[in-house]
Design a protein around this motif. Structure first.
Motif, mmCIF file in Angstrom:
data_model
loop_
_atom_site.group_PDB
_atom_site.id
_atom_site.type_symbol
_atom_site.label_atom_id
_atom_site.label_comp_id
_atom_site.label_asym_id
_atom_site.label_seq_id
_atom_site.Cartn_x
_atom_site.Cartn_y
_atom_site.Cartn_z
ATOM 1 N N GLU A 78 0.834 -1.207 0.000
ATOM 2 C CA GLU A 78 0.000 0.000 0.000
ATOM 3 C C GLU A 78 0.868 1.256 0.000
ATOM 4 O OE1 GLU A 78 -3.168 2.701 0.183
ATOM 5 O OE2 GLU A 78 -2.995 0.638 -0.545
ATOM 6 N N ALA A 79 1.970 1.225 0.744
ATOM 7 C CA ALA A 79 2.886 2.373 0.764
ATOM 8 C C ALA A 79 3.499 2.604 -0.613
ATOM 9 C CB ALA A 79 3.981 2.159 1.806
ATOM 10 N N LEU A 80 3.835 1.527 -1.330
ATOM 11 C CA LEU A 80 4.372 1.671 -2.679
ATOM 12 C C LEU A 80 3.324 2.264 -3.616
ATOM 13 C CD1 LEU A 80 6.313 -1.711 -3.066
ATOM 14 C CD2 LEU A 80 7.284 0.556 -2.664
ATOM 15 N N ARG A 81 2.071 1.846 -3.479
ATOM 16 C CA ARG A 81 0.989 2.405 -4.293
ATOM 17 C C ARG A 81 0.827 3.900 -4.047
ATOM 18 N NH1 ARG A 81 -4.474 3.822 -4.322
ATOM 19 N NH2 ARG A 81 -4.520 3.780 -2.033
ATOM 20 N N GLN A 82 0.825 4.272 -2.764
ATOM 21 C CA GLN A 82 0.665 5.681 -2.426
ATOM 22 C C GLN A 82 1.858 6.513 -2.897
ATOM 23 O OE1 GLN A 82 -0.265 6.144 1.731
ATOM 24 N NE2 GLN A 82 -2.053 4.800 1.640
ATOM 25 N N GLU A 83 3.044 5.904 -2.891
ATOM 26 C CA GLU A 83 4.231 6.613 -3.352
ATOM 27 C C GLU A 83 4.138 6.929 -4.849
ATOM 28 O OE1 GLU A 83 9.080 5.889 -3.549
ATOM 29 O OE2 GLU A 83 7.836 4.685 -2.223
ATOM 30 N N ILE A 84 3.659 5.949 -5.634
ATOM 31 C CA ILE A 84 3.481 6.197 -7.067
ATOM 32 C C ILE A 84 2.441 7.289 -7.290
ATOM 33 C CG2 ILE A 84 2.662 5.206 -9.238
ATOM 34 C CD1 ILE A 84 3.772 2.541 -8.350
ATOM 35 N N ASN A 85 1.305 7.182 -6.604
ATOM 36 C CA ASN A 85 0.238 8.172 -6.783
ATOM 37 C C ASN A 85 0.664 9.560 -6.310
ATOM 38 O OD1 ASN A 85 -1.318 6.128 -7.799
ATOM 39 N ND2 ASN A 85 -2.631 5.908 -5.998
ATOM 40 N N ALA A 86 1.492 9.610 -5.251
ATOM 41 C CA ALA A 86 1.950 10.909 -4.736
ATOM 42 C C ALA A 86 2.844 11.630 -5.742
ATOM 43 C CB ALA A 86 2.695 10.714 -3.420
ATOM 44 N N ALA A 87 3.498 10.881 -6.613
ATOM 45 C CA ALA A 87 4.347 11.499 -7.651
ATOM 46 C C ALA A 87 3.509 12.117 -8.767
ATOM 47 C CB ALA A 87 5.295 10.448 -8.229
ATOM 48 N N ARG A 88 2.198 11.921 -8.743
ATOM 49 C CA ARG A 88 1.250 12.502 -9.692
ATOM 50 C C ARG A 88 1.642 12.218 -11.144
ATOM 51 N NH1 ARG A 88 1.323 18.393 -8.923
ATOM 52 N NH2 ARG A 88 -0.442 18.386 -10.362
ATOM 53 N N PRO A 89 1.731 10.946 -11.503
ATOM 54 C CA PRO A 89 2.018 10.636 -12.904
ATOM 55 C C PRO A 89 0.888 11.152 -13.789
ATOM 56 C CG PRO A 89 1.269 8.670 -11.742
ATOM 57 C CD PRO A 89 1.486 9.727 -10.704
ATOM 58 N N GLN A 90 1.247 11.596 -14.994
ATOM 59 C CA GLN A 90 0.255 12.182 -15.883
ATOM 60 C C GLN A 90 0.198 11.449 -17.211
ATOM 61 O OE1 GLN A 90 1.008 16.366 -16.377
ATOM 62 N NE2 GLN A 90 -0.126 16.907 -14.526
ATOM 63 N N CYS A 91 -0.968 11.533 -17.821
ATOM 64 C CA CYS A 91 -1.094 11.075 -19.194
ATOM 65 C C CYS A 91 -0.329 12.056 -20.066
ATOM 66 C CB CYS A 91 -2.557 11.022 -19.617
ATOM 67 S SG CYS A 91 -2.791 10.624 -21.365
ATOM 68 N N PRO A 92 0.649 11.629 -20.852
ATOM 69 C CA PRO A 92 1.471 12.555 -21.625
ATOM 70 C C PRO A 92 0.700 13.269 -22.726
ATOM 71 C CG PRO A 92 2.002 10.283 -22.189
ATOM 72 C CD PRO A 92 1.081 10.221 -21.023
ATOM 73 N N VAL A 93 -0.504 12.832 -23.041
ATOM 74 C CA VAL A 93 -1.304 13.482 -24.077
ATOM 75 C C VAL A 93 -2.435 14.295 -23.464
ATOM 76 C CG1 VAL A 93 -2.746 13.119 -26.106
ATOM 77 C CG2 VAL A 93 -0.726 11.702 -25.757
ATOM 78 N N GLY A 94 -3.231 13.652 -22.631
ATOM 79 C CA GLY A 94 -4.345 14.351 -22.004
ATOM 80 C C GLY A 94 -3.938 15.224 -20.835
ATOM 81 N N LEU A 95 -2.739 15.002 -20.291
ATOM 82 C CA LEU A 95 -2.185 15.752 -19.152
ATOM 83 C C LEU A 95 -3.040 15.631 -17.893
ATOM 84 C CD1 LEU A 95 -0.892 18.992 -20.916
ATOM 85 C CD2 LEU A 95 0.335 16.870 -20.425
ATOM 86 N N ASN A 96 -3.898 14.602 -17.822
ATOM 87 C CA ASN A 96 -4.674 14.365 -16.607
ATOM 88 C C ASN A 96 -3.879 13.471 -15.666
ATOM 89 O OD1 ASN A 96 -5.251 12.551 -18.876
ATOM 90 N ND2 ASN A 96 -6.470 11.379 -17.390
ATOM 91 N N THR A 97 -4.057 13.692 -14.368
ATOM 92 C CA THR A 97 -3.328 12.934 -13.363
ATOM 93 C C THR A 97 -3.864 11.507 -13.276
ATOM 94 O OG1 THR A 97 -2.907 14.936 -12.083
ATOM 95 C CG2 THR A 97 -2.654 12.840 -10.939
ATOM 96 N N LEU A 98 -2.931 10.547 -13.172
ATOM 97 C CA LEU A 98 -3.288 9.141 -13.081
ATOM 98 C C LEU A 98 -3.100 8.653 -11.651
ATOM 99 C CD1 LEU A 98 -1.407 7.920 -16.283
ATOM 100 C CD2 LEU A 98 -3.782 8.703 -16.105
ATOM 101 N N ALA A 99 -3.821 7.603 -11.268
ATOM 102 C CA ALA A 99 -3.690 7.044 -9.918
ATOM 103 C C ALA A 99 -4.105 5.578 -9.928
ATOM 104 C CB ALA A 99 -4.547 7.820 -8.914
ATOM 105 N N PHE A 100 -3.292 4.743 -9.295
ATOM 106 C CA PHE A 100 -3.646 3.331 -9.153
ATOM 107 C C PHE A 100 -4.792 3.194 -8.161
ATOM 108 C CE2 PHE A 100 0.552 2.475 -10.971
ATOM 109 C CZ PHE A 100 0.272 1.386 -11.787
#
Length: 390
Positions: A237-259
């Motif tokens: 769960e900590a690894l999941r939150q770490e990825i989401n906290a980095a706010r990965p984005q769709c490189p085209v739509g520029l919307n934030t992604l989250a597991f």
């Protein structure tokens, strides 16, 4: 770090001694409709208050082991009810099986009650009359010492990875286990009447990471010590939150992604708006969009990545939640191809090299979280996330 369940099961305490766990491959932490009673995706073996091991009447054994029985039958002697695993069938619906290939009384695991708590596996099991149950078509014979032995109809196969259950391990050789626990080479087909050759220099002791195939379901044996070193649910769960906290984005739509949460990842019930998707051929992670189709028959089978123009499958990403399948505690950086389950690089590469029995005599690598057969040309994909542009 340990989750409450692992603290209870693994940490030194006055609780019952835990020998290990059998975990069914193809499930991401639980059965599609939840674990219920003796039907579950993982089964823990504890030391009972009183030994229940069965011994031949003509042999006097000083130690008193205990046995756990596994099979398709729901009769009372069975401790762990196992049904056929449907590859990729983890969408919340349990697909009915018209004719199961798993034996009603498939096998039994016998554990010594004193350290080092050695676990041994034997084919077949005892029915309600406390007799070994073998089908009419099962191979049976009398050994030179006069004892009867045999195999279940479709066999109980075992494979011990070389080097234990670590990122350095390599696949071992699949063998068949008899009713008396002897080791044989594989039959020509799973249900052939003639057994393979006796392998005298090998035994039926289960090791951490041993795989047990029941012709319809494959089980992973994890020792209590091995489980003590697996990542916990809190760690995942900590690894999941770490990825989401980095706010990965769709490189085209520029919307934030989250597991999605671990619970939703187990269910695979529905996709979420922020669900990450990936072009498996290149690894670029996007949000969902509806362009780049290259096939009219299958919507997402052939999609062109807008970042690099590579064409390949386009699938949603799901975190692997079953910690027993991890060989390390690394970050979830790689996805299985073609299903899109995500876990650590070393775990993905480990399972991509493990040949699992399929059908009567075939073997192929599969995702441990959903049992989907891996692509022969590309078993895994390294994920490429784009960070926020602000």
């Amino acid at each position: 770090m340990f989750s409450s369940s692992q603290e209870e099961h693994c940490a030194p305490s006055k609780d019952p001694v835990k020998y290990g766990e059998l975990v069914v491959l193809g499930y991401n932490g639980s059965l599609p409709n939840g674990d219920r009673g003796r039907r579950k995706s993982r089964f823990a073996l504890y030391r009972r208050t009183k030994a229940n091991g069965v011994k031949p009447s003509t042999v006097h054994i000083l130690n008193t082991p205990q046995a756990s029985k596994i099979g398709r039958s729901t009769e009372s002697p069975i401790d762990f009810v196992v049904t056929d695993t449907i590859a990729g069938g983890q969408d919340g619906e349990e697909t009915p099986i018209t004719q199961s290939t798993i034996s009603r009384f498939a096998c039994r695991v016998v554990c010594e009650r004193t350290p080092p708590f050695t676990a041994r596996i034997y084919a077949a099991g005892f029915d309600s009359s406390k007799n070994i149950f073998l089908g009419e078509k099962a191979a049976k014979w009398k050994n030179p010492d006069g004892h009867m032995d045999g195999l279940t109809t479709n066999g109980v196969l075992v494979m011990h990875p070389r080097g234990g259950f670590t990122e350095e391990s390599k696949p071992g050789v699949w063998r068949e286990i008899s009713v008396c626990g002897d080791v044989y080479t594989l039959r020509e087909t799973r249900s052939a009447q003639c057994p393979g050759k006796l392998v005298e220099n090998e035994n039926n002791i289960l090791l951490d990471g041993s795989l047990v195939d029941l012709c319809g379901a494959t089980l992973l044996w994890r020792t209590a010590e091995g489980l003590f070193h697996t990542p916990t649910q809190k760690h995942l769960e900590a690894l999941r939150q770490e990825i989401n906290a980095a706010r990965p984005q769709c490189p085209v739509g520029l919307n934030t992604l989250a597991f999605p949460s671990m619970q939703r990842s187990r269910a695979l019930s529905s996709l979420e708006d922020k669900q990450p998707w990936v072009y498996l051929a290149c690894g670029h992670v996007h949000g969902y969009h509806n362009w780049g189709h290259r096939s009219e028959q299958e919507a997402n089978a052939q999609r062109e990545c807008p970042m690099c123009r590579v064409v390949g499958p386009y699938v949603p990403l799901w975190l692997g939640c079953e910690a027993a399948f991890y060989v390390d505690t690394g970050a979830p950086t790689h996805a299985f191809v073609p299903c899109g389950h995500v876990c650590s690089e070393k775990s993905v590469k480990y399972w991509a090299e493990i040949p699992l029995p399929h059908g009567t005599h075939a073997f192929h690598a599969a995702c441990p979280f959903c049992a989907t057969q891996l692509s022969l040309t590309q078993g895994c994909s390294k994920l490429i996330f784009q960070g926020p542009v602000d």
